[in-house]
Every structure is written in structure tokens, then in C-alpha cells.
Design a protein around this motif. Structure first.
Motif, short mmCIF file in Angstrom:
data_model
loop_
_atom_site.label_atom_id
_atom_site.label_comp_id
_atom_site.label_asym_id
_atom_site.label_seq_id
_atom_site.Cartn_x
_atom_site.Cartn_y
_atom_site.Cartn_z
N VAL A 28 -7.52 -0.41 2.18
CA VAL A 28 -6.86 0.90 2.32
C VAL A 28 -5.67 1.00 1.37
O VAL A 28 -5.46 2.03 0.72
N ALA A 29 -4.91 -0.06 1.26
CA ALA A 29 -3.72 -0.03 0.39
C ALA A 29 -4.10 0.04 -1.08
O ALA A 29 -3.38 0.65 -1.88
N SER A 30 -5.22 -0.55 -1.47
CA SER A 30 -5.58 -0.54 -2.89
C SER A 30 -6.49 0.61 -3.28
O SER A 30 -6.77 0.79 -4.45
N SER A 31 -6.93 1.41 -2.34
CA SER A 31 -7.86 2.50 -2.66
C SER A 31 -7.27 3.62 -3.50
O SER A 31 -7.98 4.18 -4.33
N PRO A 32 -6.01 4.02 -3.32
CA PRO A 32 -5.52 5.12 -4.15
C PRO A 32 -5.47 4.82 -5.64
O PRO A 32 -5.49 5.73 -6.45
N ALA A 38 -14.51 -0.02 -5.03
CA ALA A 38 -14.13 0.29 -3.65
C ALA A 38 -15.33 0.68 -2.80
O ALA A 38 -15.36 0.34 -1.60
N ASP A 39 -16.30 1.35 -3.36
CA ASP A 39 -17.45 1.77 -2.56
C ASP A 39 -18.23 0.57 -2.04
O ASP A 39 -18.60 0.52 -0.86
N VAL A 40 -18.51 -0.38 -2.90
CA VAL A 40 -19.28 -1.55 -2.50
C VAL A 40 -18.50 -2.42 -1.53
O VAL A 40 -19.03 -2.87 -0.51
N ILE A 91 -9.59 8.52 1.43
CA ILE A 91 -8.61 8.40 0.35
C ILE A 91 -9.27 8.66 -1.00
O ILE A 91 -8.69 9.27 -1.89
N LEU A 92 -10.53 8.21 -1.14
CA LEU A 92 -11.24 8.38 -2.40
C LEU A 92 -11.79 9.78 -2.59
O LEU A 92 -12.39 10.07 -3.62
N GLY A 93 -11.62 10.66 -1.62
CA GLY A 93 -11.99 12.06 -1.80
C GLY A 93 -13.23 12.51 -1.07
O GLY A 93 -13.95 13.37 -1.55
N ALA A 94 -13.49 11.97 0.09
CA ALA A 94 -14.63 12.44 0.89
C ALA A 94 -14.33 13.83 1.43
O ALA A 94 -13.18 14.24 1.55
N GLY A 95 -15.37 14.55 1.79
CA GLY A 95 -15.22 15.94 2.22
C GLY A 95 -14.77 16.10 3.66
O GLY A 95 -14.43 15.15 4.36
N SER A 96 -14.79 17.36 4.11
CA SER A 96 -14.32 17.67 5.45
C SER A 96 -15.29 17.18 6.53
O SER A 96 -14.88 16.92 7.66
#
Length: 128
Positions: A28-32, A38-40, A91-96
Motif C-alpha cells: 500500500v505504501a509503495s503503490s502511489p 504492483a498488479d502481480v 490507489i492505482l486508479g480502479a473505478g467506482s
């Protein structure tokens, strides 16, 4: 399986739970940042952490071991680590729709916590 062996395994699972919590927090801390894998990594963390929590709380083999604070905390710790790692796609931009899924999982986690705590408080032990 005898309870002594399960209790020994529970202490090992407890140590792995702390590793899972650490990896979820690190992810979580390194995702931004620019974390291309990150996906894998997120998928691996989810697959290895979340089912273990359900297994420890509701598995046939583990139901022979009485509910104790250590078993409850270890199982819920795994589910908490899975919940924490669910923030990575957000954090990576998933939708609503994913945000709705995260809220449903949060409610589900709360219901599991309430059910397990209720079972633990209504145990048949005279001196817990």
C-alpha cells in the motif's frame, strides 16, 4: 489431528500473519509511486493471505481447536491484511465499482468479526 499439533501450527501461522500484514502495508505504501509490478504482487498477496484467514476461522480441521484469542486474532489478522491490500487497486486508479466492492468487503469483515466474537463470548468454558 490432536490439539497440541494444531496449537503448534497456529503459532507458525501467527508468525506468517505478521509477514502478511507487513507485505500488505508495504504494498500500500509503495503503490502511489512508479511500481510497475504492483498488479502481480497484489494478486499474489491477495491469493496467499485472504483464504488463510477464512481457513483458520472456519476450516473443519481448525474447528476442533477451541476458539481462543490467539486463533481469533490470527485469523482476523489475515483477513485484515487482505483488506489492507485491497486498497492497492484503488490507489492505482480502479473505478467506482471497485470502491463499492471494498465497502462490501469491509461490511463482510465486520460481520465476521461480530460472529466470531459472539461465538467466543458464548463459549462453554467455565474459566476461559
Amino acid at each position: 489431528m490432536d490439539t497440541e499439533r494444531l496449537e503448534k501450527q497456529l503459532s507458525i501461522w501467527n508468525k506468517f500473519m505478521y509477514m502478511g500484514l507487513g507485505s500488505a502495508m508495504t504494498l500500500v505504501a509503495s503503490s502511489p509511486g512508479e511500481f510497475s509490478q504492483a498488479d502481480v504482487v497484489w494478486l499474489l498477496v491477495q491469493i496467499t493471505i485472504t483464504p488463510v484467514g477464512f481457513f483458520l476461522l472456519f476450516g473443519k480441521r481448525w474447528k476442533t481447536l477451541p476458539l481462543s484469542n490467539e486463533r481469533i486474532n490470527t485469523g482476523l489478522g489475515y483477513l485484515l491484511a487482505g483488506w489492507l491490500s485491497l486498497f492497492v487497486p484503488l490507489i492505482l486508479g480502479a473505478g467506482s465499482a471497485y470502491t463499492l466492492f471494498l465497502l462490501v468487503y469491509t461490511v463482510f469483515l465486520g460481520l465476521i468479526y461480530g460472529r466470531v466474537q459472539k461465538k467466543f463470548s458464548n463459549s462453554d468454558e467455565m474459566f476461559p
